[in-house]
Design a protein around this motif. Structure first.
Motif, short mmCIF file in Angstrom:
data_model
loop_
_atom_site.label_atom_id
_atom_site.label_comp_id
_atom_site.label_asym_id
_atom_site.label_seq_id
_atom_site.Cartn_x
_atom_site.Cartn_y
_atom_site.Cartn_z
N HIS A 1 0.76 -1.21 0.04
CA HIS A 1 -0.13 -0.06 -0.07
C HIS A 1 0.90 1.25 0.03
O HIS A 1 0.55 2.19 -0.64
N GLU A 2 1.68 1.09 0.87
CA GLU A 2 2.88 2.25 0.84
C GLU A 2 3.47 2.57 -0.41
O GLU A 2 3.76 3.81 -0.85
N HIS A 3 3.87 1.68 -1.21
CA HIS A 3 4.35 1.74 -2.75
C HIS A 3 3.73 2.27 -3.52
O HIS A 3 3.78 3.15 -4.34
N PRO B 1 8.40 4.58 0.46
CA PRO B 1 7.53 5.22 1.35
C PRO B 1 8.33 6.83 2.02
O PRO B 1 7.55 7.39 2.00
#
Length: 206
Positions: free
Chosen positions: A143-145, A204
């Motif tokens: 998700h951060e990527h 991130p």
């Protein structure tokens, strides 16, 4: 430990209950394979002591159904049986049995087997918990990527490095190395520049 005792002999059920009652276990009882399956659904035992020769549904069939219902989690089944021929023992393993105790059973060996499977169950639960934690961590990183990629793509779409008075040379070691050059005009006609090296900190952090 939640233990399900399955035997069509009431005397055997009472004997097993008496042997295990002082071991801090929660005991459930069934007198045939069908009752064992129903008890598995209702009580979610952690170990099953299962007789083989029983009316209505024998231990082989009950073990196979219970293993399919356990959906891959460690569900140890110890067959308690007077059957000693190799074919029957092999069938017990094939349908999902994990261990055997021959009747009349030895109390010390039975308790030792239960403790051994209890340790395996604890390790299995620990591995399952760690796998879930790793899966959650992997989902967070992904998700951060995705967020980082969205931010960078948005920035690059607004990037204005095509001005006549801007000259630059950028040669990344990989597709994205963390080296970044952004330019944008200010509201008064000035220019803003960002040169950054995020290598080593990850998307991130960047």
């Amino acid at each position: 430990m939640r233990i399900l005792i399955v035997d069509d002999s009431e005397a055997n059920r009472e004997l097993l209950g008496w042997v295990l009652e002082g071991e801090e276990h929660t005991l459930f009882f069934a007198c045939d394979g069908q009752e064992a399956v129903n008890s598995f659904d209702n009580h979610n035992p952690e170990l099953i002591l299962l007789d083989i020769m029983m009316p209505i549904m024998d231990g082989f069939e009950a073990a196979e159904i219970i293993k399919s219902k356990s959906q891959g989690r460690y569900m140890p089944i110890i067959f308690l049986t007077a059957v000693t021929d190799d074919e029957a023992l092999a069938k017990g393993l094939a349908v999902g049995g994990d261990d055997f105790m021959l009747k009349p059973f030895n109390e010390i060996i039975l308790k030792a087997k239960i403790k051994a499977h209890s340790r395996i169950l604890e390790l299995n639960n620990l591995v399952t918990t760690k796998n879930k934690e790793l899966t959650n961590y992997k989902n967070i990183i992904e998700h951060e990527h995705q967020v980082a990629e969205h931010v960078f793509q948005s920035a690059l779409r607004r990037n204005r490095t095509d001005y006549e008075h801007i000259e630059y040379y950028q040669s990344p070691a990989t597709t994205f190395s963390g080296d970044l050059l952004l330019a944008a005009p200010g509201p008064t006609g000035s220019m803003y520049y960002l040169m950054a090296d995020f290598t080593g900190h990850g998307l991130p952090a960047a």
